[in-house]
Design a protein around this motif. Structure first.
Motif, PDB file in Angstrom:
ATOM      1  N   PRO A  97      12.338   4.622  -1.574  1.00  0.00           N
ATOM      2  CA  PRO A  97      11.187   3.804  -1.158  1.00  0.00           C
ATOM      3  C   PRO A  97       9.871   4.560  -0.984  1.00  0.00           C
ATOM      4  O   PRO A  97       8.811   3.971  -1.179  1.00  0.00           O
ATOM      5  CB  PRO A  97      11.651   3.194   0.174  1.00  0.00           C
ATOM      6  CG  PRO A  97      13.131   3.146   0.057  1.00  0.00           C
ATOM      7  CD  PRO A  97      13.503   4.388  -0.719  1.00  0.00           C
ATOM      8  N   THR A  98       9.930   5.856  -0.672  1.00  0.00           N
ATOM      9  CA  THR A  98       8.666   6.578  -0.505  1.00  0.00           C
ATOM     10  C   THR A  98       7.887   6.665  -1.805  1.00  0.00           C
ATOM     11  O   THR A  98       6.665   6.754  -1.794  1.00  0.00           O
ATOM     12  CB  THR A  98       8.880   8.009   0.048  1.00  0.00           C
ATOM     13  OG1 THR A  98       9.685   8.746  -0.885  1.00  0.00           O
ATOM     14  CG2 THR A  98       9.529   7.984   1.418  1.00  0.00           C
ATOM     15  N   VAL A  99       8.591   6.632  -2.949  1.00  0.00           N
ATOM     16  CA  VAL A  99       7.912   6.738  -4.242  1.00  0.00           C
ATOM     17  C   VAL A  99       7.822   5.415  -5.001  1.00  0.00           C
ATOM     18  O   VAL A  99       7.046   5.316  -5.951  1.00  0.00           O
ATOM     19  CB  VAL A  99       8.554   7.825  -5.136  1.00  0.00           C
ATOM     20  CG1 VAL A  99       8.372   9.198  -4.507  1.00  0.00           C
ATOM     21  CG2 VAL A  99      10.019   7.547  -5.411  1.00  0.00           C
ATOM     22  N   ARG A 100       8.597   4.402  -4.613  1.00  0.00           N
ATOM     23  CA  ARG A 100       8.549   3.126  -5.332  1.00  0.00           C
ATOM     24  C   ARG A 100       7.791   2.038  -4.576  1.00  0.00           C
ATOM     25  O   ARG A 100       7.084   1.236  -5.183  1.00  0.00           O
ATOM     26  CB  ARG A 100       9.964   2.621  -5.665  1.00  0.00           C
ATOM     27  CG  ARG A 100      10.684   3.461  -6.717  1.00  0.00           C
ATOM     28  CD  ARG A 100       9.964   3.433  -8.057  1.00  0.00           C
ATOM     29  NE  ARG A 100      10.598   4.324  -9.022  1.00  0.00           N
ATOM     30  CZ  ARG A 100      10.165   5.544  -9.298  1.00  0.00           C
ATOM     31  NH1 ARG A 100       9.070   6.027  -8.725  1.00  0.00           N
ATOM     32  NH2 ARG A 100      10.809   6.293 -10.177  1.00  0.00           N
ATOM     33  N   MET A 101       7.909   2.005  -3.259  1.00  0.00           N
ATOM     34  CA  MET A 101       7.255   0.936  -2.501  1.00  0.00           C
ATOM     35  C   MET A 101       5.731   0.938  -2.618  1.00  0.00           C
ATOM     36  O   MET A 101       5.136  -0.142  -2.649  1.00  0.00           O
ATOM     37  CB  MET A 101       7.688   0.962  -1.034  1.00  0.00           C
ATOM     38  CG  MET A 101       9.120   0.475  -0.829  1.00  0.00           C
ATOM     39  SD  MET A 101       9.433  -1.191  -1.466  1.00  0.00           S
ATOM     40  CE  MET A 101       8.506  -2.169  -0.306  1.00  0.00           C
ATOM     41  N   PRO A 102       5.065   2.086  -2.717  1.00  0.00           N
ATOM     42  CA  PRO A 102       3.608   2.016  -2.914  1.00  0.00           C
ATOM     43  C   PRO A 102       3.216   1.239  -4.174  1.00  0.00           C
ATOM     44  O   PRO A 102       2.150   0.629  -4.218  1.00  0.00           O
ATOM     45  CB  PRO A 102       3.192   3.484  -3.019  1.00  0.00           C
ATOM     46  CG  PRO A 102       4.241   4.228  -2.253  1.00  0.00           C
ATOM     47  CD  PRO A 102       5.526   3.471  -2.530  1.00  0.00           C
ATOM     48  N   HIS A 103       4.077   1.237  -5.162  1.00  0.00           N
ATOM     49  CA  HIS A 103       3.795   0.496  -6.395  1.00  0.00           C
ATOM     50  C   HIS A 103       4.248  -0.959  -6.297  1.00  0.00           C
ATOM     51  O   HIS A 103       3.575  -1.858  -6.808  1.00  0.00           O
ATOM     52  CB  HIS A 103       4.473   1.184  -7.588  1.00  0.00           C
ATOM     53  CG  HIS A 103       4.024   2.586  -7.772  1.00  0.00           C
ATOM     54  ND1 HIS A 103       2.810   2.916  -8.333  1.00  0.00           N
ATOM     55  CD2 HIS A 103       4.608   3.761  -7.424  1.00  0.00           C
ATOM     56  CE1 HIS A 103       2.675   4.230  -8.333  1.00  0.00           C
ATOM     57  NE2 HIS A 103       3.744   4.762  -7.792  1.00  0.00           N
ATOM     58  N   LEU A 104       5.386  -1.193  -5.654  1.00  0.00           N
ATOM     59  CA  LEU A 104       5.958  -2.547  -5.594  1.00  0.00           C
ATOM     60  C   LEU A 104       5.282  -3.444  -4.562  1.00  0.00           C
ATOM     61  O   LEU A 104       5.252  -4.662  -4.735  1.00  0.00           O
ATOM     62  CB  LEU A 104       7.453  -2.469  -5.277  1.00  0.00           C
ATOM     63  CG  LEU A 104       8.328  -1.785  -6.315  1.00  0.00           C
ATOM     64  CD1 LEU A 104       9.748  -1.627  -5.781  1.00  0.00           C
ATOM     65  CD2 LEU A 104       8.320  -2.557  -7.619  1.00  0.00           C
ATOM     66  N   SER A 105       4.775  -2.858  -3.499  1.00  0.00           N
ATOM     67  CA  SER A 105       4.286  -3.666  -2.378  1.00  0.00           C
ATOM     68  C   SER A 105       2.814  -4.047  -2.477  1.00  0.00           C
ATOM     69  O   SER A 105       2.221  -4.484  -1.491  1.00  0.00           O
ATOM     70  CB  SER A 105       4.555  -2.937  -1.055  1.00  0.00           C
ATOM     71  OG  SER A 105       3.858  -1.707  -1.026  1.00  0.00           O
ATOM     72  N   VAL A 106       2.226  -3.929  -3.640  1.00  0.00           N
ATOM     73  CA  VAL A 106       0.835  -4.335  -3.837  1.00  0.00           C
ATOM     74  C   VAL A 106       0.742  -5.852  -3.601  1.00  0.00           C
ATOM     75  O   VAL A 106       1.489  -6.617  -4.221  1.00  0.00           O
ATOM     76  CB  VAL A 106       0.360  -3.961  -5.261  1.00  0.00           C
ATOM     77  CG1 VAL A 106      -1.045  -4.457  -5.518  1.00  0.00           C
ATOM     78  CG2 VAL A 106       0.459  -2.453  -5.464  1.00  0.00           C
ATOM     79  N   PRO A 107      -0.134  -6.310  -2.706  1.00  0.00           N
ATOM     80  CA  PRO A 107      -0.167  -7.734  -2.334  1.00  0.00           C
ATOM     81  C   PRO A 107      -0.340  -8.715  -3.493  1.00  0.00           C
ATOM     82  O   PRO A 107       0.210  -9.809  -3.453  1.00  0.00           O
ATOM     83  CB  PRO A 107      -1.354  -7.819  -1.365  1.00  0.00           C
ATOM     84  CG  PRO A 107      -1.462  -6.449  -0.784  1.00  0.00           C
ATOM     85  CD  PRO A 107      -1.053  -5.513  -1.899  1.00  0.00           C
ATOM     86  N   VAL A 108      -1.044  -8.336  -4.537  1.00  0.00           N
ATOM     87  CA  VAL A 108      -1.287  -9.261  -5.650  1.00  0.00           C
ATOM     88  C   VAL A 108       0.021  -9.689  -6.325  1.00  0.00           C
ATOM     89  O   VAL A 108       0.075 -10.752  -6.933  1.00  0.00           O
ATOM     90  CB  VAL A 108      -2.278  -8.665  -6.672  1.00  0.00           C
ATOM     91  CG1 VAL A 108      -1.651  -7.537  -7.458  1.00  0.00           C
ATOM     92  CG2 VAL A 108      -2.802  -9.737  -7.606  1.00  0.00           C
ATOM     93  N   TYR A 109       1.089  -8.903  -6.199  1.00  0.00           N
ATOM     94  CA  TYR A 109       2.351  -9.272  -6.833  1.00  0.00           C
ATOM     95  C   TYR A 109       3.056 -10.412  -6.095  1.00  0.00           C
ATOM     96  O   TYR A 109       3.901 -11.075  -6.675  1.00  0.00           O
ATOM     97  CB  TYR A 109       3.294  -8.072  -6.944  1.00  0.00           C
ATOM     98  CG  TYR A 109       2.727  -6.927  -7.759  1.00  0.00           C
ATOM     99  CD1 TYR A 109       1.930  -7.146  -8.882  1.00  0.00           C
ATOM    100  CD2 TYR A 109       2.989  -5.616  -7.403  1.00  0.00           C
ATOM    101  CE1 TYR A 109       1.413  -6.095  -9.616  1.00  0.00           C
ATOM    102  CE2 TYR A 109       2.485  -4.555  -8.144  1.00  0.00           C
ATOM    103  CZ  TYR A 109       1.692  -4.800  -9.234  1.00  0.00           C
ATOM    104  OH  TYR A 109       1.184  -3.753  -9.960  1.00  0.00           O
TER     105      TYR A 109
END
Length: 173
Positions: A97-109
């Motif tokens: 999660p430290t390396v994937r959540m910054p990409h996945l948790s973008v609000p626009v998604y």
């Protein structure tokens, strides 16, 4: 997936060699369709085409390339665009999660994200290991930022992380 009854399975890869190989290997499975395509631009497909997208290594591959954050954002934007409301993006990765959540948790998604951690097959923890008490079939509670809690013990450092990202805009929970 075809054996489980899925009727229309689209497979995409940037490599025409991989597409040709898989097309020949599974020519007897009519439910499987193949297209050579860059996941950063899947404009061939109209918006809200798919109920689900399964990613086993594509985002990981982009994260190793030049301009990784831009490439990841382009791909994830396309995945979000292609998912129907309520659709699922399943990311299977070694990325924690430290390396994937910054990409996945973008609000626009507009994704509701659940995290599952699966030890590698045959993993044997040390004596006193609590893996057997943990169920791989239940999501791991995460922090507000989508990270593993500070007290979470990742017993297998080579675990596989599965992120289930559900497109929530236009849907009811």
């Amino acid at each position: 997936m075809a054996k489980d009854g899925y009727e229309d399975i689209m497979n995409v890869d940037i490599s025409s060699v991989a597409i040709d190989l898989m097309r020949r290997k599974y020519e007897h499975v009519p439910q499987l369709k193949y297209m050579q395509m860059d996941v950063k631009d899947m404009s061939f497909f109209p918006d809200e085409t798919f109920d689900g997208v399964v990613d086993k290594g594509t985002l990981d591959s982009l994260m190793c390339g030049t301009d990784a954050p831009i490439s990841a954002a382009q791909m994830l934007g396309e995945v979000r665009r292609l998912l129907k409301p309520g659709g699922i993006y399943m990311l299977i990765t070694y990325g924690d999660p430290t390396v994937r959540m910054p990409h996945l948790s973008v609000p626009v998604y507009s994704w509701e994200i659940e995290l599952y951690v699966i030890p590698r097959p045959g993993f044997q923890g040390p004596a006193g290991c609590t893996s057997s008490a943990k169920s791989c079939l239940e999501p791991i509670p995460t922090t507000e930022k989508g990270l593993l809690p500070a007290d979470y013990i990742l017993e297998d450092p080579d675990s596989i992380f599965i992120y289930i990202c559900k497109r929530m805009d236009g849907t009811s929970k």
